[in-house]
Design a protein around this motif. Structure first.
Motif, short mmCIF file in Angstrom:
data_model
loop_
_atom_site.label_atom_id
_atom_site.label_comp_id
_atom_site.label_asym_id
_atom_site.label_seq_id
_atom_site.Cartn_x
_atom_site.Cartn_y
_atom_site.Cartn_z
N LYS A 27 0.84 -1.20 0.00
CA LYS A 27 0.00 0.00 0.00
C LYS A 27 0.88 1.25 0.00
CE LYS A 27 -3.62 2.27 2.69
NZ LYS A 27 -4.19 2.38 4.03
N ALA A 28 1.91 1.25 0.83
CA ALA A 28 2.80 2.41 0.93
C ALA A 28 3.53 2.67 -0.40
CB ALA A 28 3.82 2.21 2.05
N ARG A 29 3.92 1.61 -1.08
CA ARG A 29 4.61 1.78 -2.37
C ARG A 29 3.66 2.40 -3.41
NH1 ARG A 29 9.75 -1.21 -2.70
NH2 ARG A 29 9.65 -1.08 -4.95
N LEU A 30 2.41 1.98 -3.37
CA LEU A 30 1.41 2.56 -4.29
C LEU A 30 1.17 4.03 -3.95
CD1 LEU A 30 -1.21 -0.37 -4.49
CD2 LEU A 30 0.30 0.43 -6.34
N GLN A 31 1.12 4.34 -2.65
CA GLN A 31 0.92 5.74 -2.22
C GLN A 31 2.09 6.61 -2.68
OE1 GLN A 31 0.38 4.78 1.97
NE2 GLN A 31 -1.67 5.72 1.92
N LYS A 32 3.30 6.06 -2.57
CA LYS A 32 4.50 6.80 -3.00
C LYS A 32 4.44 7.03 -4.52
CE LYS A 32 8.88 8.18 -3.40
NZ LYS A 32 8.90 8.28 -4.86
N ALA A 33 4.06 5.99 -5.28
CA ALA A 33 3.98 6.10 -6.75
C ALA A 33 2.94 7.13 -7.16
CB ALA A 33 3.64 4.74 -7.35
N ALA A 34 1.87 7.25 -6.35
CA ALA A 34 0.80 8.22 -6.67
C ALA A 34 1.12 9.62 -6.15
CB ALA A 34 -0.51 7.73 -6.08
N ASN A 36 1.34 10.48 -2.95
CA ASN A 36 0.61 10.76 -1.71
C ASN A 36 1.49 10.72 -0.46
OD1 ASN A 36 -1.72 11.04 -3.19
ND2 ASN A 36 -2.26 8.88 -3.02
N ILE A 37 2.63 10.02 -0.54
CA ILE A 37 3.59 10.06 0.57
C ILE A 37 4.99 10.31 -0.02
CG2 ILE A 37 2.25 8.53 2.10
CD1 ILE A 37 4.26 6.29 1.47
N THR A 38 5.89 10.78 0.82
CA THR A 38 7.25 11.10 0.35
C THR A 38 8.14 9.86 0.40
OG1 THR A 38 8.04 11.60 2.57
CG2 THR A 38 7.05 13.44 1.33
N ALA A 39 9.30 9.98 -0.23
CA ALA A 39 10.29 8.89 -0.19
C ALA A 39 10.70 8.61 1.25
CB ALA A 39 11.50 9.26 -1.03
N GLU A 40 10.82 9.67 2.06
CA GLU A 40 11.21 9.50 3.47
C GLU A 40 10.14 8.74 4.24
OE1 GLU A 40 13.51 12.51 1.61
OE2 GLU A 40 11.33 12.42 1.81
N ILE A 45 8.34 3.39 6.71
CA ILE A 45 7.43 2.23 6.71
C ILE A 45 8.22 0.97 6.36
CG2 ILE A 45 5.45 1.16 5.54
CD1 ILE A 45 4.28 4.08 5.32
N GLU A 46 9.11 1.08 5.36
CA GLU A 46 9.97 -0.06 5.01
C GLU A 46 10.79 -0.50 6.21
OE1 GLU A 46 10.80 1.01 0.25
OE2 GLU A 46 12.26 1.57 1.79
N ASN A 47 11.39 0.47 6.92
CA ASN A 47 12.21 0.15 8.10
C ASN A 47 11.40 -0.63 9.14
OD1 ASN A 47 14.31 1.55 6.94
ND2 ASN A 47 14.22 3.30 8.33
N GLU A 48 10.18 -0.17 9.39
CA GLU A 48 9.33 -0.84 10.39
C GLU A 48 8.97 -2.26 9.96
OE1 GLU A 48 5.99 1.70 11.21
OE2 GLU A 48 7.26 3.31 11.98
N GLU A 49 8.61 -2.40 8.68
CA GLU A 49 8.22 -3.72 8.18
C GLU A 49 9.42 -4.67 8.12
OE1 GLU A 49 4.75 -4.81 7.25
OE2 GLU A 49 4.90 -3.29 8.80
N ILE A 50 10.58 -4.15 7.77
CA ILE A 50 11.79 -4.99 7.74
C ILE A 50 12.16 -5.42 9.16
CG2 ILE A 50 14.29 -4.93 7.31
CD1 ILE A 50 13.58 -3.14 4.80
N THR A 51 12.04 -4.51 10.11
CA THR A 51 12.33 -4.86 11.51
C THR A 51 11.40 -5.98 11.97
OG1 THR A 51 13.07 -2.60 11.93
CG2 THR A 51 12.50 -3.92 13.86
N ARG A 52 10.13 -5.87 11.59
CA ARG A 52 9.13 -6.89 11.97
C ARG A 52 9.50 -8.26 11.40
NH1 ARG A 52 4.75 -9.21 9.64
NH2 ARG A 52 4.89 -7.93 7.75
N ILE A 53 9.86 -8.30 10.11
CA ILE A 53 10.15 -9.62 9.51
C ILE A 53 11.50 -10.18 9.98
CG2 ILE A 53 8.64 -9.34 7.50
CD1 ILE A 53 11.41 -8.89 5.92
#
Length: 368
Positions: A27-34, A36-40, A45-53
């Protein structure tokens, strides 16, 4: 406790690298492509998801942890197009798999190759910072993949010998840069050796104007030049794949046509081999494994489907393989990553973790 070979990678229970992208990340990648959110914001979000996995991998009992390739769209193109002299572009069509086609993104070499800096160095540093006592494993495409998948502008390289020389040097610098960032476990992902096992794919190599046997020699020479002189405490493995996109594949054929060349001719520490279906053939090609320090990771657990394999069947197959290679030189993993592209294979996250737990539990039984 699992018996280890001097506690170095590859481990008895290991993994190839990519993991299913979470819904939150998609979802975040789609929002970035559109826009709606910044690269930062995406990176946080990537950092949080990577930490989780990463925590999940530790909990399951894996010794090597990866970032699941969560910041990439592809297993290879994101790395290759960020090398100096390479650019990404939108091609007319994607790669054709059995019953599926990828997005039409591709790469081309437009000027002299080099490695000065690369965004994945920062990606690795983040993984390293959260790995703790575990080994942070980095995966990058093999040098062969730039030639195999990329177009080469004749104005950049009219002489292919010069191209392969520069490619080896570029990778040598890349390997050093990851090492300096803390990496001690690096994997080169390479589909070309799987293709060389397939007569249909060899025909395609000939159609491009190459002799498959000569090209194999060139690829092997380039890889060996790239890894030569690496630090003693850096372990480099190679994953050989027959294509993996949305649970489909490209090539078939046992390892016999390449076994002697790769097991005796490539100067790396271990091979991750696909052995999850009849398309990979039998274990006989493992008779060419002569080096006592070469590890063979048997990809006997499929990452393509969620159903768990029968543990006794897997143990029986490890036993079969041990007729050709000493059991202490064998390890176990899924046959590929779970998401070579961001679309991912056709199974759930829960099934993915169950597969990896299955690998750990079977390995603990086999290598007591």
């Amino acid at each position: 406790m699992m018996q280890q070979h001097s506690n170095q990678p590859p481990f008895r229970a290991d993994q190839v690298g990519s993991l299913l992208r979470s819904e939150r990340l998609k979802k975040a990648r789609l929002q970035k492509a559109a826009g709606n959110i910044t690269a930062e914001q995406l990176r946080l979000i990537e950092n949080e998801e990577i930490t989780r996995i990463v925590e999940k991998q530790k909990e399951i009992g894996l010794q090597a942890v990866t970032d699941g390739e969560f910041r990439r769209a592809w297993w290879h193109l994101d790395f290759l197009e960020n090398l100096d002299g390479v650019e990404g572009y939108e091609a007319e069509s994607g790669m054709q798999f059995q019953h599926a086609q990828t997005k039409p993104h591709s790469i081309r070499v437009i000027s002299k190759l080099d490695f000065t800096d690369h965004p994945m160095l920062e990606d690795y540093k983040f993984l390293h910072s959260i790995a703790g006592e575990h080994t942070a494993k980095m995966t990058i495409p093999s040098p062969s993949m730039l030639h195999n998948r990329g177009e080469i502008d004749k104005r950049a390289y009219s002489d292919m010998e010069e191209f392969f020389h520069d490619l080896a040097l570029t990778y040598k610098k890349a390997i050093r840069a990851f090492y300096d960032a803390g990496c001690r476990y690096l994997q080169l992902d390479d589909t070309s050796w799987g293709y060389f096992c397939s007569e249909e794919q060899r025909e395609k190599v000939r159609a491009r104007g190459y002799d498959p046997n000569e090209l194999m020699e060139l690829y092997a020479k380039t890889i060996n030049e790239a890894v030569a002189g690496r630090p003693d405490d850096l372990r480099i493995t190679m994953h050989i794949c027959r294509g993996n996109f949305r649970s489909t594949w490209i090539s078939s054929g046992g390892y016999e046509p390449v076994a002697e060349r790769i097991f005796q001719g490539l100067h790396i520490d271990g091979f991750f081999l696909e052995y999850d279906s009849d398309r990979a053939g039998g274990f006989e090609p493992l008779r060419f494994v002569k080096r006592p320090n070469l590890q063979i990771v048997l990809g006997l657990i499929t990452s393509k489907f969620g159903e768990l394999e029968n543990a006794d069947d897997i143990k029986r197959r490890i036993d079969e393989a041990s007729r050709f290679v000493d059991l202490n030189q064998l390890c176990l993993s899924p046959q590929c990553g779970f998401a070579s592209t961001e679309e991912g294979n056709l199974l759930t996250e829960e099934q993915q973790w169950a597969k990896l737990r299955h690998v750990v539990e079977i390995a603990q039984d086999v290598w007591k």
